[in-house]
Design an enzyme around this catalytic site. Sequence first.
Site, PDB file in Angstrom:
ATOM      1  N   HIS A 164       3.546  28.125 -20.340  1.00  0.00           N
ATOM      2  CA  HIS A 164       4.425  27.178 -21.027  1.00  0.00           C
ATOM      3  C   HIS A 164       5.876  27.591 -20.782  1.00  0.00           C
ATOM      4  O   HIS A 164       6.193  28.774 -20.823  1.00  0.00           O
ATOM      5  CB  HIS A 164       4.139  27.192 -22.527  1.00  0.00           C
ATOM      6  CG  HIS A 164       5.079  26.337 -23.330  1.00  0.00           C
ATOM      7  ND1 HIS A 164       4.982  24.969 -23.380  1.00  0.00           N
ATOM      8  CD2 HIS A 164       6.152  26.674 -24.106  1.00  0.00           C
ATOM      9  CE1 HIS A 164       5.940  24.489 -24.165  1.00  0.00           C
ATOM     10  NE2 HIS A 164       6.661  25.510 -24.612  1.00  0.00           N
ATOM     11  N   GLY A 177       0.819  -1.201   0.000  1.00  0.00           N
ATOM     12  CA  GLY A 177       0.000   0.000   0.000  1.00  0.00           C
ATOM     13  C   GLY A 177       0.851   1.247   0.000  1.00  0.00           C
ATOM     14  O   GLY A 177       2.054   1.209  -0.307  1.00  0.00           O
TER      15      GLY A 177
END
Length: 468
Positions: free
Chosen positions: A444, A182
Site C-alpha cells: 500500500h 477496434g
Amino acid sequence: MKTYDAIVIGAGPGGYPCAIRLAQLKQKTLCIEKESPGGVCLNWGCIPSKALIGAAHLYHKAKDADSMGIRVGSVEVDPEKLQDWKEGIVKRLTGGVRGLLKGNGADLMMGSARITGPRQVEVTQADGTVETIEATKGIVIATGSNTIELPSFKFDGKQIIGAKEAVSLREIPKRLLVIGGGIIGLELGMVYQSFGSELTVVEALPDLLTGIDPECTKIVERRLLKRGATIHKNAKASGYERLADGSISVKIDQDGKQITANVDVVLVAIGMRPNSRELGLEQVGVKVDQRGFVPADKFCRTNVPSIYAVGDVSGVPMLAHKATKEGEIAAEVIAGHKAEKDWVAIPSAVFTDPEIATVGLSEAEAKEKGIEILVGKFPFSALGKAMAMNETEGFVKIIADKTTKQVLGVHMVGPEVSAMISEAALALEMAAFLEDVSLTVHPHPTLGEAFMEAAAHAMGSAIHILNR
C-alpha cells in the site's frame, strides 16, 4: 546448397525468438526476413504506437496538471521531434534483434522466402540473387500479418492511411476519421485526439472494441465522448470524394441514412490479414484456411510434419506475446525437447486511455459454459493510489467459479492495467482461488491492491468498499 537444421521465415516477435531459442539449443539456424528485423511489432506496430501513446498520455497529463497545483504553462507537441524520438526507439530495438540473433549464433538473411519442398526454401535477395537452402529438421513459418485495405479506401500514404502510416505522421491532422472501432483504430485515434485532432469513429458493429468486456469498453467510450469524439456505430464508410480545399468528404451509411463527415485524414483500421500468400504453401501441401491462416497443432506443426507455423499467420489471437511463446515452443519441439501450447489463457492489453487488460473467461463466456459464477469488482475511485495519480476512472473485476472459488477470468480498465494483468494471468496459470488472491498481502498504496480487493469483494469481505 547450404544446409541448416532449421529455417525460420520471418524475424518478427514469433520468428526471431524462435531462431534465438533454436540456436541456444545448439541447432544450426537461419532466420530469413524480407523487410526489417522485428516485424510489424517493432517497426510500425506495438512499439512505435506505444511510444506515441506514452507521449500522448504525458501531454494530456501536463495539460491537466493545474488541477494538481502544477502550472506548466503552454503545452505543445512537436510532431517532427516526436517522430524522431520514436524512430530512435525503433532503430535501437531492431538493431538489438540483429545483435541477439548474431550473439546466440543464428544467421540472418535478408530476402523473400518461398517454400519449394518439405525441407527446402528458396530465397530471393534484394540484388536478385536466388539461393536454395535446405532444412534437415524443420521450417518455421513466422510471417505475421498485414493491414487490411478497403477497396473503396485505397491507401495513398498521405490522406488515406493504415496503421503503418499512422504511427509516422509528421503533422497532426486537424480532423481524423477512423474506420474501425477496434483496438488499433481506438489506440491510434486517441493518440491524435489527445494531440488536438477532431476524432470521428465509424464502427460497423453495435459496439466499440467488440469481444472485450462491455463494462470495460463503456469506460473508454465515455472518455472518447468526453473529449469530443463523434462515434457512429452500426455504420459503414461507403466511399469518399476529395474537396476543392484538399479535405475529404466521407460518406457514411448508418441505419438506412447517409451522412457525410468532412475530414483531413482517414485511418482504415479494420483488422489484420495473415501473410501466407506467395510462400508456396499450397504447392508443398500445407493447409491454408479460407481466411489465409495456416492451422497448426499444439506442437506448432502444420499438416506437413516438417513445417511449423507460429504467431499471427497461424491464427488468433494475433498478439506479439502469443507469437513469441509459440516461437519458443516450435524451437524446442524441433530440437527434440518436450514442449507444447499448454497455457490456460493468453492475456490481452488494449492501450486506449484508459487502458483495458483482460485474461481468461468473461462473464458471458462463463455463463455460456453453464458455470455459476461469483463476480467481485473494485473501482479505482476508491483506491488511494489512483486518487494520488489523479486517474480514478475504471475498475478491476474478477470472475470465479461459485462452487470452487477458482479464478476463471479477470478484466480491468484504468491506469496501468496493462502492467497489472500479469498477476492475474499467473493466478489463472497456477489455478488460484479467490482466497489465494485476497489473502496475498499487496503493498500500500499501489494500484495492485484493486485486484486483492476485487477478490475479497467476490467473497463478501472487501474492506474498502461495501459488500453486496
